[in-house]
Design a protein around this motif. Structure first.
Motif, mmCIF file in Angstrom:
data_model
loop_
_atom_site.group_PDB
_atom_site.id
_atom_site.type_symbol
_atom_site.label_atom_id
_atom_site.label_comp_id
_atom_site.label_asym_id
_atom_site.label_seq_id
_atom_site.Cartn_x
_atom_site.Cartn_y
_atom_site.Cartn_z
ATOM 1 N N TYR A 38 0.682 2.517 6.017
ATOM 2 C CA TYR A 38 0.516 1.683 7.224
ATOM 3 C C TYR A 38 -0.909 1.143 7.307
ATOM 4 N N ARG A 44 10.377 -1.282 2.975
ATOM 5 C CA ARG A 44 10.062 0.127 3.200
ATOM 6 C C ARG A 44 8.684 0.481 2.660
ATOM 7 N N LEU A 45 8.075 1.507 3.265
ATOM 8 C CA LEU A 45 6.762 1.972 2.809
ATOM 9 C C LEU A 45 6.887 3.343 2.157
ATOM 10 N N GLY A 46 5.829 3.739 1.424
ATOM 11 C CA GLY A 46 5.877 4.999 0.678
ATOM 12 C C GLY A 46 5.447 6.211 1.461
ATOM 13 N N CYS A 47 4.442 6.058 2.333
ATOM 14 C CA CYS A 47 3.944 7.214 3.078
ATOM 15 C C CYS A 47 3.261 6.712 4.358
ATOM 16 N N PRO A 48 2.967 7.598 5.297
ATOM 17 C CA PRO A 48 2.321 7.138 6.543
ATOM 18 C C PRO A 48 0.996 6.415 6.284
ATOM 19 N N ASP A 49 0.279 6.785 5.209
ATOM 20 C CA ASP A 49 -1.001 6.121 4.927
ATOM 21 C C ASP A 49 -0.828 4.663 4.503
ATOM 22 N N LYS A 101 -9.468 13.833 0.381
ATOM 23 C CA LYS A 101 -8.885 14.787 1.333
ATOM 24 C C LYS A 101 -9.733 16.056 1.467
ATOM 25 N N ALA A 107 0.547 5.951 -4.318
ATOM 26 C CA ALA A 107 0.789 5.028 -5.443
ATOM 27 C C ALA A 107 1.982 4.107 -5.209
ATOM 28 N N PHE A 108 2.371 3.919 -3.951
ATOM 29 C CA PHE A 108 3.512 3.040 -3.639
ATOM 30 C C PHE A 108 3.110 1.588 -3.889
ATOM 31 N N PRO A 109 3.910 0.840 -4.670
ATOM 32 C CA PRO A 109 3.524 -0.554 -4.962
ATOM 33 C C PRO A 109 3.839 -1.499 -3.804
#
Lengths: 347, 157
Positions: B97, B90-95, B37, B79-81
């Protein structure tokens, strides 16, 4: 009941947005949620009509306050369960509610009795939101649209819902067919009031499936048409019951009235089901409430359902016995204080 | 360790064992996310260097393989599995995707009727079918199964 409708209770339009660079609320830390609130609260405050809105920090709300808001449908169950870093902003007239860090970073619900009014309110809100959030980096993909925590809901970030009172279809045993039809029409449906896994009060919520970007107006129109057909079907079935199956209709209404008029203990399920049929009887002209207008009686009965639901949510199982006595007493007193008589059909 | 670099839509994925990752200083996913970032140029240079080294040594690098072992198991940003997505949708964050794009991308072979048959296409469909079944995406699996049936029936017709 909805404005000018015996079937539509309310229309709700849900608008969702997420911020780029932050985890979705379901996968976030308290710090991350605080950062989202810091970024989004000024946006909501900038919008017309929210400067004097009621701001609530979920971590400061008691269990009872959450239950009351939940039963009033001003919060979603997901939001009611949230803690630190989650905020609710209610517009002064309570026609719109903003939820920060619900299932998405920003969720707005616009309520109105009329679907067209809800659409207009949502359009106004979207315009204001766009103007107030010019510099906000929303999580947006040119192909997928506004990104959501559920990929299947990525798109235009808007969902249309209506709550319908369908005692006619329920009495005619057609709810399973309705459910199958809705499945084919890509409209989801579920009970509005639930007792465990079962619906009560013959009241259902129907929702559109979020669509791709730029499909908003088509979906709004399509959903409106489907709901209009549902409303028409319910009214047709009510007429059919009156014409072809009057004894059964009268029997159901009479039993419901008898329960409300004479019972000394009423469960919430019995109360909701019976009140639903008393509302139907009032709308069909089976009961006259002079000097009260049918619409006034229906509104009062609807309010009673809400109050009893909130009371049950606050009381919990421990107070169920006391509440069931109180419900029955309230209903007996309510009916005896309002002059009414059934049509000759019942004599 | 799995590392994904996406620049102008071009995806580069590194698949390294723990020892190899440590040797190259890639041991802290959170620091990597921050460095990407805050120092994007330096980060790109570093990843490019590692990719070049690996290519020279003939170690395993992948661009878009179909095997399950090459699929990222966690989002490097939040770090979403991946298995939570497979269970909950469901997803953890927009990234996520971008990171898990392959999970919800519709296999072109399913919809592209004009795509030629042949052994390569059949093998690819079979791999996709196995993947779809593994992630319990039975709708895609059924479509892939039908497509495979069509391919099998075509030569006889």
């Amino acid at each position: 009941m909805g404005l000018g409708s015996d079937v539509v209770l309310t229309s709700v339009i849900r608008i969702t947005r997420n911020l780029k660079g932050y985890p979705f609320p379901g996968w976030s830390t308290a710090e991350s949620r605080d950062a989202v609130v810091t970024a989004l609260l000024p946006v909501v405050r900038l919008m017309r009509g929210y400067r004097n809105g009621c701001e609530l920090d979920m971590s400061e709300l008691s269990y009872e306050q959450r239950c009351a808001l939940l039963e009033r449908k001003l919060l979603t169950p997901c939001m009611a369960a949230r803690g630190a870093g989650c905020r609710v902003v209610l517009s002064p007239k309570k026609q719109t509610v903003f939820m920060l860090n619900e299932e998405e970073h920003l969720v707005a619900h616009c309520f109105s009795c009329s679907y067209q009014d809800a659409l207009s309110a949502a359009s106004r809100l979207l315009r204001e939101l766009e103007a107030a959030s010019k510099d906000i980096p929303w999580a947006f993909d040119p192909e997928m649209g506004y990104l959501s925590s559920l990929p299947s809901e990525a798109g235009d970030g808007i969902q249309f819902s209506q709550v319908l009172h369908l005692p006619g279809l329920q009495l005619a045993g057609m709810m399973e067919a309705v459910s199958r039809a809705m499945d084919k029409l890509h409209v989801t449906m579920g009970p509005f009031y639930a007792d465990g896994n079962e619906g009560t009060g013959n009241t259902y919520i129907f929702s559109s499936v979020p669509g791709p970007l730029d499909s908003r107006s088509e979906i709004a129109q399509y959903f409106g048409e489907v709901m209009s057909r549902m409303e028409l079907r319910e009214l047709q079935v009510r007429c059919q019951l009156q014409e072809n199956d009057l004894p059964r209709l009268c029997d159901s209404i009479g039993r419901a009235y008898g329960l409300l008029r004479h019972a000394h203990r009423l469960s919430l399920r019995e109360l909701r089901d019976a009140l639903s049929l008393l509302i139907l009887a009032t709308q069909l002209g089976h009961v006259e409430w002079t000097p009260l207008l049918p619409s006034e009686v229906v509104a009062q009965l609807g309010e009673l359902v809400h109050c009893f639901s909130v009371e049950a949510a606050l009381g919990g199982d421990a107070q169920e016995e006391a509440l069931s006595l109180k419900r029955a007493m309230t209903m007996r007193s309510w009916l005896s204080n309002r002059p009414h008589h059934f049509s000759t059909l019942y004599d | 360790m799995f590392l994904t670099q996406i620049i102008n839509g071009q995806v580069t994925e590194l698949c390294l064992c723990e020892d190899c990752a440590r040797k190259r200083g890639l041991f802290d996913p959170q620091t990597l996310a921050f460095s990407e970032k805050f120092f994007p140029e330096a980060f790109k240079e570093r990843v490019d260097k590692i990719v070049r080294e690996l290519i020279e040594k003939g170690e395993q690098t992948t661009s878009s393989p179909a095997g399950e072992k090459d699929v990222l198991t966690h989002c490097p940003v939040c770090a979403f599995p991946l298995d939570v997505y497979r269970r909950t949708g469901r997803l953890g964050c927009p990234d996520c995707y971008t990171v898990f794009a392959r999970e919800f991308a519709v296999a072109p072979a399913v919809t592209d009727e004009g795509d030629g048959g042949g052994d390569a296409s059949r093998a690819s469909l079979e791999t996709q079918l196995r993947e779809a079944v593994a992630r319990e995406d039975y709708e895609t699996a059924a479509a892939l199964r039908d497509r495979l049936r069509q391919l099998t029936e075509k030569p006889q017709a």
